[in-house]
Write a protein that holds these residues in place. Structure first.
Motif, PDB file in Angstrom:
ATOM      1  N   HIS A 129      33.656  35.590  31.579  1.00  0.00           N
ATOM      2  CA  HIS A 129      33.969  36.216  32.869  1.00  0.00           C
ATOM      3  C   HIS A 129      34.725  35.276  33.793  1.00  0.00           C
ATOM      4  O   HIS A 129      35.343  35.729  34.754  1.00  0.00           O
ATOM      5  N   HIS A 130      34.698  33.972  33.512  1.00  0.00           N
ATOM      6  CA  HIS A 130      35.316  32.993  34.402  1.00  0.00           C
ATOM      7  C   HIS A 130      36.837  33.102  34.426  1.00  0.00           C
ATOM      8  O   HIS A 130      37.456  32.806  35.444  1.00  0.00           O
ATOM      9  N   GLN A 131      37.444  33.515  33.324  1.00  0.00           N
ATOM     10  CA  GLN A 131      38.903  33.492  33.203  1.00  0.00           C
ATOM     11  C   GLN A 131      39.523  34.876  33.253  1.00  0.00           C
ATOM     12  O   GLN A 131      40.513  35.149  32.577  1.00  0.00           O
ATOM     13  N   THR A 132      38.955  35.770  34.040  1.00  0.00           N
ATOM     14  CA  THR A 132      39.509  37.121  34.077  1.00  0.00           C
ATOM     15  C   THR A 132      39.587  37.626  35.508  1.00  0.00           C
ATOM     16  O   THR A 132      39.189  36.950  36.454  1.00  0.00           O
ATOM     17  N   ASP A 133      40.125  38.836  35.638  1.00  0.00           N
ATOM     18  CA  ASP A 133      40.230  39.527  36.914  1.00  0.00           C
ATOM     19  C   ASP A 133      39.424  40.816  36.808  1.00  0.00           C
ATOM     20  O   ASP A 133      39.317  41.395  35.721  1.00  0.00           O
ATOM     21  N   ALA A 134      38.848  41.260  37.928  1.00  0.00           N
ATOM     22  CA  ALA A 134      38.039  42.481  37.892  1.00  0.00           C
ATOM     23  C   ALA A 134      38.860  43.709  37.518  1.00  0.00           C
ATOM     24  O   ALA A 134      38.333  44.665  36.942  1.00  0.00           O
ATOM     25  N   ASN A 135      40.167  43.700  37.826  1.00  0.00           N
ATOM     26  CA  ASN A 135      41.074  44.797  37.454  1.00  0.00           C
ATOM     27  C   ASN A 135      40.514  46.173  37.831  1.00  0.00           C
ATOM     28  O   ASN A 135      40.518  47.117  37.021  1.00  0.00           O
ATOM     29  N   LEU A 136      40.065  46.303  39.066  1.00  0.00           N
ATOM     30  CA  LEU A 136      39.481  47.567  39.513  1.00  0.00           C
ATOM     31  C   LEU A 136      40.515  48.680  39.616  1.00  0.00           C
ATOM     32  O   LEU A 136      40.150  49.864  39.607  1.00  0.00           O
ATOM     33  N   ASP A 137      41.790  48.328  39.712  1.00  0.00           N
ATOM     34  CA  ASP A 137      42.832  49.356  39.765  1.00  0.00           C
ATOM     35  C   ASP A 137      42.998  50.091  38.438  1.00  0.00           C
ATOM     36  O   ASP A 137      43.520  51.214  38.406  1.00  0.00           O
ATOM     37  N   ASP A 138      42.567  49.458  37.345  1.00  0.00           N
ATOM     38  CA  ASP A 138      42.675  50.095  36.026  1.00  0.00           C
ATOM     39  C   ASP A 138      41.402  49.813  35.237  1.00  0.00           C
ATOM     40  O   ASP A 138      41.436  49.357  34.103  1.00  0.00           O
ATOM     41  N   ILE A 139      40.278  50.099  35.864  1.00  0.00           N
ATOM     42  CA  ILE A 139      38.987  49.765  35.276  1.00  0.00           C
ATOM     43  C   ILE A 139      38.721  50.534  33.984  1.00  0.00           C
ATOM     44  O   ILE A 139      37.972  50.090  33.116  1.00  0.00           O
ATOM     45  N   LEU A 140      39.384  51.691  33.819  1.00  0.00           N
ATOM     46  CA  LEU A 140      39.187  52.528  32.629  1.00  0.00           C
ATOM     47  C   LEU A 140      40.300  52.361  31.602  1.00  0.00           C
ATOM     48  O   LEU A 140      40.400  53.134  30.653  1.00  0.00           O
ATOM     49  N   TRP A 141      41.170  51.389  31.794  1.00  0.00           N
ATOM     50  CA  TRP A 141      42.223  51.075  30.826  1.00  0.00           C
ATOM     51  C   TRP A 141      43.131  52.274  30.553  1.00  0.00           C
ATOM     52  O   TRP A 141      43.514  52.546  29.425  1.00  0.00           O
ATOM     53  N   LYS A 142      43.520  52.954  31.600  1.00  0.00           N
ATOM     54  CA  LYS A 142      44.455  54.067  31.444  1.00  0.00           C
ATOM     55  C   LYS A 142      45.907  53.617  31.478  1.00  0.00           C
ATOM     56  O   LYS A 142      46.786  54.313  30.953  1.00  0.00           O
ATOM     57  N   GLU A 143      46.168  52.466  32.098  1.00  0.00           N
ATOM     58  CA  GLU A 143      47.532  51.979  32.256  1.00  0.00           C
ATOM     59  C   GLU A 143      47.874  50.852  31.290  1.00  0.00           C
ATOM     60  O   GLU A 143      49.042  50.599  31.013  1.00  0.00           O
ATOM     61  N   ARG A 144      46.881  50.170  30.789  1.00  0.00           N
ATOM     62  CA  ARG A 144      47.110  48.985  29.958  1.00  0.00           C
ATOM     63  C   ARG A 144      46.842  49.269  28.491  1.00  0.00           C
ATOM     64  O   ARG A 144      46.067  50.154  28.148  1.00  0.00           O
ATOM     65  N   ARG A 145      47.462  48.475  27.648  1.00  0.00           N
ATOM     66  CA  ARG A 145      47.160  48.530  26.221  1.00  0.00           C
ATOM     67  C   ARG A 145      45.824  47.840  25.990  1.00  0.00           C
ATOM     68  O   ARG A 145      45.579  46.747  26.498  1.00  0.00           O
ATOM     69  N   TRP A 146      44.963  48.459  25.209  1.00  0.00           N
ATOM     70  CA  TRP A 146      43.597  47.960  25.008  1.00  0.00           C
ATOM     71  C   TRP A 146      43.575  46.577  24.387  1.00  0.00           C
ATOM     72  O   TRP A 146      44.265  46.291  23.413  1.00  0.00           O
ATOM     73  N   ARG A 234      31.996  36.902  44.250  1.00  0.00           N
ATOM     74  CA  ARG A 234      31.387  36.739  45.573  1.00  0.00           C
ATOM     75  C   ARG A 234      32.135  37.494  46.667  1.00  0.00           C
ATOM     76  O   ARG A 234      31.744  37.406  47.836  1.00  0.00           O
ATOM     77  N   ASP A 235      33.151  38.244  46.339  1.00  0.00           N
ATOM     78  CA  ASP A 235      33.948  38.954  47.326  1.00  0.00           C
ATOM     79  C   ASP A 235      33.266  40.282  47.681  1.00  0.00           C
ATOM     80  O   ASP A 235      33.228  41.198  46.861  1.00  0.00           O
ATOM     81  N   PRO A 236      32.732  40.416  48.907  1.00  0.00           N
ATOM     82  CA  PRO A 236      32.024  41.651  49.267  1.00  0.00           C
ATOM     83  C   PRO A 236      32.894  42.901  49.160  1.00  0.00           C
ATOM     84  O   PRO A 236      32.392  43.978  48.799  1.00  0.00           O
ATOM     85  N   LYS A 237      34.184  42.781  49.480  1.00  0.00           N
ATOM     86  CA  LYS A 237      35.063  43.942  49.399  1.00  0.00           C
ATOM     87  C   LYS A 237      35.199  44.415  47.951  1.00  0.00           C
ATOM     88  O   LYS A 237      35.182  45.625  47.680  1.00  0.00           O
ATOM     89  N   LEU A 238      35.344  43.478  47.020  1.00  0.00           N
ATOM     90  CA  LEU A 238      35.430  43.855  45.615  1.00  0.00           C
ATOM     91  C   LEU A 238      34.097  44.417  45.127  1.00  0.00           C
ATOM     92  O   LEU A 238      34.067  45.394  44.355  1.00  0.00           O
ATOM     93  N   GLN A 239      33.004  43.832  45.559  1.00  0.00           N
ATOM     94  CA  GLN A 239      31.685  44.345  45.188  1.00  0.00           C
ATOM     95  C   GLN A 239      31.521  45.795  45.638  1.00  0.00           C
ATOM     96  O   GLN A 239      31.091  46.650  44.869  1.00  0.00           O
ATOM     97  N   ASP A 240      31.853  46.051  46.907  1.00  0.00           N
ATOM     98  CA  ASP A 240      31.691  47.398  47.440  1.00  0.00           C
ATOM     99  C   ASP A 240      32.610  48.398  46.735  1.00  0.00           C
ATOM    100  O   ASP A 240      32.234  49.555  46.505  1.00  0.00           O
ATOM    101  N   ARG A 241      33.791  47.938  46.391  1.00  0.00           N
ATOM    102  CA  ARG A 241      34.724  48.831  45.694  1.00  0.00           C
ATOM    103  C   ARG A 241      34.213  49.151  44.295  1.00  0.00           C
ATOM    104  O   ARG A 241      34.321  50.297  43.837  1.00  0.00           O
TER     105      ARG A 241
END
Length: 257
Positions: A129-146, A234-241
């Motif tokens: 988990h240390h080397q990644t991004d939350a990628n909440l804009d495409d959390i379901l992998w609809k835009e990216r190649r798996w 630790r970002d509250p905005k990302l947590q809430d989203r």
């Protein structure tokens, strides 16, 4: 002594943590995906109080597991251990969700929201988990190649985000996350280099409530020692989203009070 529920505990680290906690005199309830695995868990850990059965890969299944847990009465601690690994191919669930997300992120959210609030919550993450991004804009992998490893890493970041959100929103609960190391479980693979003897100790320690040093919240651990998580956690905005996304997908509201 404490009463502890462990999701995904018919084999691997969950079962190991259950064995350790039961050996310490705690009451432990295990969880298995299906009746065959439940029977295996009963044989492997006959001291378990019960084994809850249900597949958390679906929203309905996760809801049902939470209902079964609640029917057994309140628990002092819940260890969120259920998960699938980084080598998974893309497979949609019955709800049309990537199963890695459905199990690692969404079911953890559903169980957190629906199980009667315990005094302690423990979330298993991963060093990946240390080397990644939350990628909440495409959390379901609809835009990216798996890419299975990336999908897994994101869900393990989501788990830490959820742990820290709970620590912030539920001040009366000790909510923490950890990484067990890359160990040779079914998920980790036979070539994993970390010490299997250490892998289950931290989650059991955080859940048991026997050591005042574990009376902390919003912390991240590796082998009983605190370490820094991915800063996004630790970002509250990302947590809430993340909570808002999971609530919308699952139809399960998060109880803020």
């Amino acid at each position: 002594m404490s009463r502890i529920f462990i999701s995904g505990s018919s084999t691997g680290l969950g079962l190991m943590a259950g064995e350790l906690l039961a050996g310490q005199g705690h009451k432990v309830v295990l969880h298995a995906r299906n009746p065959d695995r439940a029977e295996d868990a009963r044989k492997a850990q006959p001291r378990a109080e019960a084994v809850v059965t249900g597949d958390v890969a679906t929203i309905a299944g996760a809801r049902d597991v939470a209902a079964q847990v609640n029917a057994l009465g309140r628990f002092d601690a819940v260890i969120h251990n259920a998960g699938v690994g980084y080598r998974e191919a893309y497979r949609p669930t019955a709800d049309g969700l990537p199963h890695v997300f459905a199990i690692n992120t969404l079911s953890t959210y559903i169980l957190t929201a629906l199980i009667e609030r315990p005094g302690r919550l423990v979330y298993l993450s991963s060093g990946m988990h240390h080397q990644t991004d939350a990628n909440l804009d495409d959390i379901l992998w609809k835009e990216r190649r798996w890419y299975g490893a990336q999908a897994y890493s994101e869900t393990k970041l989501h788990d830490v985000m959820l742990a820290f959100a709970v620590a912030r929103l539920w001040p009366g609960v000790f909510s923490n996350a950890l990484e067990p190391g890359w160990v040779p479980t079914k998920m980790g693979g036979p070539g994993a280099p970390d010490d299997m003897r250490q892998a289950h100790l931290t989650q059991a320690w955080l859940a048991a409530g026997d050591d005042p040093k574990a009376d902390v919240t919003g912390k991240y651990f590796y082998h009983l020692k605190r370490m820094d998580p991915n800063p996004q956690a630790r970002d509250p905005k990302l947590q809430d989203r993340l909570i808002a996304i999971c609530a919308e997908i699952s139809g399960v509201a998060f109880p803020n009070e």
